[in-house]
Design a protein around this motif. Structure first.
Motif, PDB file in Angstrom:
ATOM      1  N   ILE A 187       0.858  -1.187   0.000  1.00  0.00           N
ATOM      2  CA  ILE A 187       0.000   0.000   0.000  1.00  0.00           C
ATOM      3  C   ILE A 187       0.895   1.238   0.000  1.00  0.00           C
ATOM      4  N   THR A 188       0.893   1.942  -1.113  1.00  0.00           N
ATOM      5  CA  THR A 188       1.739   3.122  -1.300  1.00  0.00           C
ATOM      6  C   THR A 188       0.863   4.286  -1.762  1.00  0.00           C
ATOM      7  N   PRO A 189       1.436   5.463  -1.924  1.00  0.00           N
ATOM      8  CA  PRO A 189       0.632   6.590  -2.412  1.00  0.00           C
ATOM      9  C   PRO A 189       0.035   6.352  -3.802  1.00  0.00           C
ATOM     10  N   THR A 190       0.607   5.445  -4.563  1.00  0.00           N
ATOM     11  CA  THR A 190       0.072   5.192  -5.917  1.00  0.00           C
ATOM     12  C   THR A 190      -0.988   4.092  -5.929  1.00  0.00           C
ATOM     13  N   THR A 191      -1.318   3.522  -4.780  1.00  0.00           N
ATOM     14  CA  THR A 191      -2.314   2.449  -4.724  1.00  0.00           C
ATOM     15  C   THR A 191      -3.676   2.939  -5.193  1.00  0.00           C
ATOM     16  N   ASN A 192      -4.125   4.039  -4.635  1.00  0.00           N
ATOM     17  CA  ASN A 192      -5.382   4.675  -5.079  1.00  0.00           C
ATOM     18  C   ASN A 192      -5.456   6.073  -4.481  1.00  0.00           C
ATOM     19  N   GLU A 193      -6.568   6.754  -4.754  1.00  0.00           N
ATOM     20  CA  GLU A 193      -6.704   8.145  -4.317  1.00  0.00           C
ATOM     21  C   GLU A 193      -6.704   8.287  -2.791  1.00  0.00           C
ATOM     22  N   PHE A 194      -7.377   7.367  -2.104  1.00  0.00           N
ATOM     23  CA  PHE A 194      -7.385   7.452  -0.644  1.00  0.00           C
ATOM     24  C   PHE A 194      -5.973   7.416  -0.099  1.00  0.00           C
ATOM     25  N   TRP A 195      -5.172   6.464  -0.564  1.00  0.00           N
ATOM     26  CA  TRP A 195      -3.820   6.309  -0.029  1.00  0.00           C
ATOM     27  C   TRP A 195      -2.930   7.475  -0.412  1.00  0.00           C
ATOM     28  N   MET A 196      -3.176   8.062  -1.572  1.00  0.00           N
ATOM     29  CA  MET A 196      -2.413   9.264  -1.941  1.00  0.00           C
ATOM     30  C   MET A 196      -2.694  10.373  -0.925  1.00  0.00           C
TER      31      MET A 196
END
Length: 181
Positions: free
Chosen positions: A107-116
Motif C-alpha cells: 500500500i503506497t501513495p500510488t495504490t489509489n486516491e485514498f492512499w495518496m
C-alpha cells in the motif's frame, strides 16, 4: 495573546492551507465513498489512538513548561519540553511503523486516491511534527536561561503555540482519515 503577531499569522496561514486540504479530501471522498471506505478499512486505529495520546500528553507538558518558564522554574521547564520531545519522537516511531506496515503490504501513495491523500496529509503533518521537535529543542535551551528578555519569552510562547497547532492538526486528521465513513 502569547507569542508574536508574526507567529500567529504563520499559524493561521498554515491552518488555512490544511483546512483547504481537508476540504479537497472530503470533496474527493464524496466522489468515491466506497473506495475511500474500503481503503480506510486497512488502517489500524490503534496507531492513531496511541499517536493522539502522545500528542495530547506532549501538549500538556508544553503547557506546564510554559507556565514554569513564566514562574522562573528553570529546572521544571526544560524537563517538560524534553518530555514533549520524547512524545514527539514516540509519535514519529509509531508513524514510521505504520508507514512500514502499509508499504510492506504493497500500500503506497500510488495504490489509489485514498492512499495518496493519506500519505500526503499525514506526511505534511509529520513534517510539521519534525519541525516542531526542532522548535522544542530550541525552547529547551532557552528555558534554561536565568533571565529571559521579553522577545525570548514571546518566542518560547510562539514555539509552544506552533506545537499546539501540530497537535490540533492531528486531532482533525485522525478522525478524518480513520473514522469518517
Amino acid at each position: 495573546m502569547p507569542g508574536e503577531a508574526g507567529t500567529w499569522i504563520f499559524i493561521l496561514g498554515d491552518m488555512s492551507i490544511f483546512s483547504g486540504f481537508f476540504v479537497v479530501y472530503l470533496v474527493y471522498r464524496s466522489g468515491d465513498a466506497q473506495l475511500f471506505d474500503s481503503s480506510a478499512a486497512y488502517l489500524q486505529p490503534l496507531f492513531g489512538v496511541i499517536n493522539t495520546l502522545l500528542l495530547l500528553s506532549s501538549s500538556l507538558l508544553v503547557v506546564v513548561g510554559i507556565r514554569a518558564v513564566r514562574l522562573g522554574e528553570r529546572t521544571l521547564a526544560p524537563g517538560c519540553f524534553i518530555g514533549a520531545i520524547l512524545c514527539g519522537v514516540g509519535f514519529s516511531v509509531m508513524k514510521i511503523l505504520e508507514y512500514s506496515d502499509k508499504v510492506r503490504h504493497g500500500i503506497t501513495p500510488t495504490t489509489n486516491e485514498f492512499w495518496m491523500y493519506f500519505y500526503v496529509l499525514t506526511g505534511l503533518h509529520f513534517f510539521h511534527l519534525l519541525v516542531g521537535i526542532g522548535v522544542l529543542l530550541y525552547l529547551t535551551v532557552k528555558a534554561r536561561k536565568v533571565i529571559l528578555t521579553a522577545k525570548e519569552l514571546a518566542f518560547i510562547e510562539g514555539g509552544a503555540c506552533f506545537w499546539h497547532m501540530v497537535d490540533l492538526l492531528w486531532i482533525v486528521l485522525f478522525p478524518l482519515l480513520y473514522f469518517v465513513r
